[in-house]
Every structure is written in C-alpha cells, then in structure tokens.
Design an enzyme around this catalytic site. Structure first.
Site, PDB file in Angstrom:
ATOM      1  N   PHE A 143     -15.567   3.132   6.904  1.00  0.00           N
ATOM      2  CA  PHE A 143     -14.270   3.604   6.380  1.00  0.00           C
ATOM      3  C   PHE A 143     -13.953   3.523   4.997  1.00  0.00           C
ATOM      4  O   PHE A 143     -12.690   3.654   4.652  1.00  0.00           O
ATOM      5  CB  PHE A 143     -13.126   2.900   7.311  1.00  0.00           C
ATOM      6  CG  PHE A 143     -13.148   1.210   7.087  1.00  0.00           C
ATOM      7  CD1 PHE A 143     -12.711   0.887   5.933  1.00  0.00           C
ATOM      8  CD2 PHE A 143     -13.952   0.612   8.149  1.00  0.00           C
ATOM      9  CE1 PHE A 143     -12.792  -0.562   5.743  1.00  0.00           C
ATOM     10  CE2 PHE A 143     -14.056  -0.831   7.994  1.00  0.00           C
ATOM     11  CZ  PHE A 143     -13.511  -1.382   6.784  1.00  0.00           C
ATOM     12  N   THR A 182      -5.032  -6.896  10.988  1.00  0.00           N
ATOM     13  CA  THR A 182      -5.467  -5.872  10.199  1.00  0.00           C
ATOM     14  C   THR A 182      -4.915  -4.612  11.135  1.00  0.00           C
ATOM     15  O   THR A 182      -4.355  -3.615  10.520  1.00  0.00           O
ATOM     16  CB  THR A 182      -7.023  -5.724   9.993  1.00  0.00           C
ATOM     17  OG1 THR A 182      -7.484  -7.070   9.344  1.00  0.00           O
ATOM     18  CG2 THR A 182      -7.398  -4.660   9.228  1.00  0.00           C
ATOM     19  N   GLU A 201      -9.538 -11.228  -7.353  1.00  0.00           N
ATOM     20  CA  GLU A 201      -8.752 -10.222  -7.187  1.00  0.00           C
ATOM     21  C   GLU A 201      -7.563 -10.311  -8.153  1.00  0.00           C
ATOM     22  O   GLU A 201      -7.189  -9.255  -8.517  1.00  0.00           O
ATOM     23  CB  GLU A 201      -8.285 -10.052  -5.715  1.00  0.00           C
ATOM     24  CG  GLU A 201      -9.208  -9.749  -4.656  1.00  0.00           C
ATOM     25  CD  GLU A 201      -8.611  -9.719  -3.241  1.00  0.00           C
ATOM     26  OE1 GLU A 201      -9.646  -9.221  -2.277  1.00  0.00           O
ATOM     27  OE2 GLU A 201      -7.570 -10.091  -3.019  1.00  0.00           O
ATOM     28  N   HIS A 254      -1.985  -5.307   1.536  1.00  0.00           N
ATOM     29  CA  HIS A 254      -3.401  -6.074   1.422  1.00  0.00           C
ATOM     30  C   HIS A 254      -3.027  -7.627   1.049  1.00  0.00           C
ATOM     31  O   HIS A 254      -1.868  -7.921   0.420  1.00  0.00           O
ATOM     32  CB  HIS A 254      -4.152  -5.412   0.066  1.00  0.00           C
ATOM     33  CG  HIS A 254      -5.335  -6.348  -0.444  1.00  0.00           C
ATOM     34  ND1 HIS A 254      -6.498  -6.464   0.397  1.00  0.00           N
ATOM     35  CD2 HIS A 254      -5.383  -7.314  -1.292  1.00  0.00           C
ATOM     36  CE1 HIS A 254      -7.307  -7.134  -0.314  1.00  0.00           C
ATOM     37  NE2 HIS A 254      -6.509  -8.065  -1.098  1.00  0.00           N
ATOM     38  N   LYS A 309       0.750  -1.162   0.081  1.00  0.00           N
ATOM     39  CA  LYS A 309       0.085   0.031  -0.275  1.00  0.00           C
ATOM     40  C   LYS A 309       0.730   1.404  -0.089  1.00  0.00           C
ATOM     41  O   LYS A 309       1.927   1.223   0.284  1.00  0.00           O
ATOM     42  CB  LYS A 309      -0.961   0.062   1.372  1.00  0.00           C
ATOM     43  CG  LYS A 309      -1.811  -1.249   1.142  1.00  0.00           C
ATOM     44  CD  LYS A 309      -2.794  -1.115   2.381  1.00  0.00           C
ATOM     45  CE  LYS A 309      -3.804  -2.263   2.218  1.00  0.00           C
ATOM     46  NZ  LYS A 309      -4.773  -2.180   3.529  1.00  0.00           N
ATOM     47  N   ARG A 331      -1.545 -14.313   4.690  1.00  0.00           N
ATOM     48  CA  ARG A 331      -2.130 -13.713   5.725  1.00  0.00           C
ATOM     49  C   ARG A 331      -1.352 -13.750   6.986  1.00  0.00           C
ATOM     50  O   ARG A 331      -1.415 -12.793   7.737  1.00  0.00           O
ATOM     51  CB  ARG A 331      -3.634 -14.269   5.911  1.00  0.00           C
ATOM     52  CG  ARG A 331      -4.598 -14.055   4.868  1.00  0.00           C
ATOM     53  CD  ARG A 331      -5.011 -12.686   4.384  1.00  0.00           C
ATOM     54  NE  ARG A 331      -5.634 -12.085   5.647  1.00  0.00           N
ATOM     55  CZ  ARG A 331      -6.267 -10.997   5.719  1.00  0.00           C
ATOM     56  NH1 ARG A 331      -6.485 -10.365   4.613  1.00  0.00           N
ATOM     57  NH2 ARG A 331      -6.826 -10.328   6.717  1.00  0.00           N
ATOM     58  N   ASN A 360      -2.280   0.157   6.667  1.00  0.00           N
ATOM     59  CA  ASN A 360      -1.375  -0.952   7.397  1.00  0.00           C
ATOM     60  C   ASN A 360      -0.540  -1.695   6.415  1.00  0.00           C
ATOM     61  O   ASN A 360      -0.614  -2.923   6.472  1.00  0.00           O
ATOM     62  CB  ASN A 360      -2.570  -1.725   7.948  1.00  0.00           C
ATOM     63  CG  ASN A 360      -3.518  -2.138   6.782  1.00  0.00           C
ATOM     64  OD1 ASN A 360      -3.574  -1.865   5.846  1.00  0.00           O
ATOM     65  ND2 ASN A 360      -4.605  -2.956   7.453  1.00  0.00           N
ATOM     66  N   ARG A 401       2.950  -6.267   8.819  1.00  0.00           N
ATOM     67  CA  ARG A 401       2.116  -5.249   9.614  1.00  0.00           C
ATOM     68  C   ARG A 401       2.511  -4.600  10.931  1.00  0.00           C
ATOM     69  O   ARG A 401       2.746  -3.428  11.287  1.00  0.00           O
ATOM     70  CB  ARG A 401       0.685  -5.342   9.688  1.00  0.00           C
ATOM     71  CG  ARG A 401      -0.042  -5.480   8.421  1.00  0.00           C
ATOM     72  CD  ARG A 401      -1.333  -5.865   8.482  1.00  0.00           C
ATOM     73  NE  ARG A 401      -2.282  -5.402   7.330  1.00  0.00           N
ATOM     74  CZ  ARG A 401      -3.491  -6.181   6.788  1.00  0.00           C
ATOM     75  NH1 ARG A 401      -3.990  -7.079   7.769  1.00  0.00           N
ATOM     76  NH2 ARG A 401      -4.034  -5.599   5.916  1.00  0.00           N
ATOM     77  N   TYR A 449     -12.082  -2.410  -3.752  1.00  0.00           N
ATOM     78  CA  TYR A 449     -12.701  -2.527  -2.615  1.00  0.00           C
ATOM     79  C   TYR A 449     -14.317  -2.497  -2.292  1.00  0.00           C
ATOM     80  O   TYR A 449     -14.970  -2.207  -1.192  1.00  0.00           O
ATOM     81  CB  TYR A 449     -12.134  -1.297  -1.693  1.00  0.00           C
ATOM     82  CG  TYR A 449     -10.932  -1.843  -0.888  1.00  0.00           C
ATOM     83  CD1 TYR A 449     -10.444  -2.779  -0.191  1.00  0.00           C
ATOM     84  CD2 TYR A 449      -9.817  -0.968  -1.323  1.00  0.00           C
ATOM     85  CE1 TYR A 449      -9.261  -2.908   0.396  1.00  0.00           C
ATOM     86  CE2 TYR A 449      -8.463  -1.198  -0.797  1.00  0.00           C
ATOM     87  CZ  TYR A 449      -7.999  -2.278  -0.202  1.00  0.00           C
ATOM     88  OH  TYR A 449      -6.894  -2.552   0.661  1.00  0.00           O
TER      89      TYR A 449
END
Ligand code: ADP
Ligand code: MG
Length: 146
Positions: free
Chosen positions: A59, A93, A131, A120, A11, A87, A117, A107, A51
C-alpha cells in the site's frame, strides 16, 4: 510517569472533513499539549521519506499519494506517556476495528477506511524522536514557560 513528546499528523481526509478542532480537542482534554504545529501540503519526496519504513508494503504508493491529496496538520504533542497515550486516543489502524474496540477513539469517530484513517501517531519513543526531527527544527518546538 515520564513526560514525552510524540509526532501527530492530522491526515488529508480529516482536514478535508473539517475535523481539526475536534481532534485537537481530544488531545487537549486528555492531557496532551501542542508544543509545535504546522499546516502544509506534503511534497512527494517528504511523504515518501516520512513513510520510508513502509516502502516494501503493497500500500506504500497509495499511502504516499493519499498523504498528498490535501493539507495535513503536523504537530508535536507533549505529556505524560505521550507516545502510548496518543496511540490509545487514535484507536486501531483499521477504523472498523477501532469502532468495536474503542468507539470514542479518533479513528472510530472520524475515519471509515484503513487507508484514510484520519491521524498518524508515532509508535515508539525512538520513532517519535526521528519523526519530530524529520519535520521540526529544535527551535520550532515551544518550551512551556508558564
Ligand atoms: P498506524 O498508522 O496505525 O501506525 P501502520 O504504521 O501499520 O499503521 O501503517 C501506516 C499507514 O498506512 C496507516 O495509518 C494507513 O494509512 C496505511 N495502511 C496501513 N495498513 C494498510 C492496509 N492494509 N491497506 C491500506 N493502507 C494501509
Ligand atoms: Mg505506524
């Protein structure tokens, strides 16, 4: 064990802090291989579409805005149990939680707040396929030949 593919995005907070290399290194050291990659500055429509599942969340607008604040690195990662492995490497998150639960996670190491964060990662094999298709054409994914 099955070989899977998952979508990862570094990100704008993490690309801005120059952490691309360390994040990719974490994937590679843990058995995930980059089989497709592009750096881009997301347009509003692309970020909103990506998203869309979160469009009712409070948010959503901020998330879309944040994803356009700088370049992102979008990758397809391949490896054994790639979805769950990614993950696990990402951590929770909320980086505050990640710092407690998994201090070595991406993270925990590279993010400070729940909204910005660092990464993704697809949350299921089904969503990974959706995706990956959203950002890459089949011919942009590099099959390993050696
Ligand atoms: P994850 O990225 O871990 O799969 P979600 O799918 O629940 O988490 O949320 C998508 C993204 O939306 C998060 O990575 C984060 O950037 C943002 N986000 C999630 N929850 C919040 C929140 N409570 N406040 C602000 N941003 C959030
Ligand atoms: Mg998610």
């Amino acid at each position: 064990m099955t070989k899977e593919r998952t979508l990862s995005i570094i990100k704008p907070d993490a690309t801005g802090k120059n952490h691309i290399g360390e994040i990719i290194s974490t994937f590679e050291k843990n058995g995930l291989r980059i089989v497709a990659c592009k750096m881009t500055h997301l347009k509003q429509q692309e970020a909103e579409g990506f998203y869309a599942v979160h469009k009712e969340r409070p948010f959503f607008k901020d998330l879309v805005g944040f994803m356009m604040t700088g370049p992102v690195l979008i990758m397809v990662l391949e490896g054994e149990n790639a979805v769950a492995k990614n993950r696990e490497l990402m951590g929770a998150t909320d980086p505050k939680k990640a710092k407690v639960e998994s201090p070595q996670s991406i993270r925990a190491r590279f993010a400070d707040t729940i909204d910005e964060n660092a990464v993704h990662g697809s949350d299921s094999l089904e969503n990974a396929k959706i995706e990956i298709n959203y950002f890459f054409k089949p011919e942009e994914i590099c099959e390993r030949t050696r």
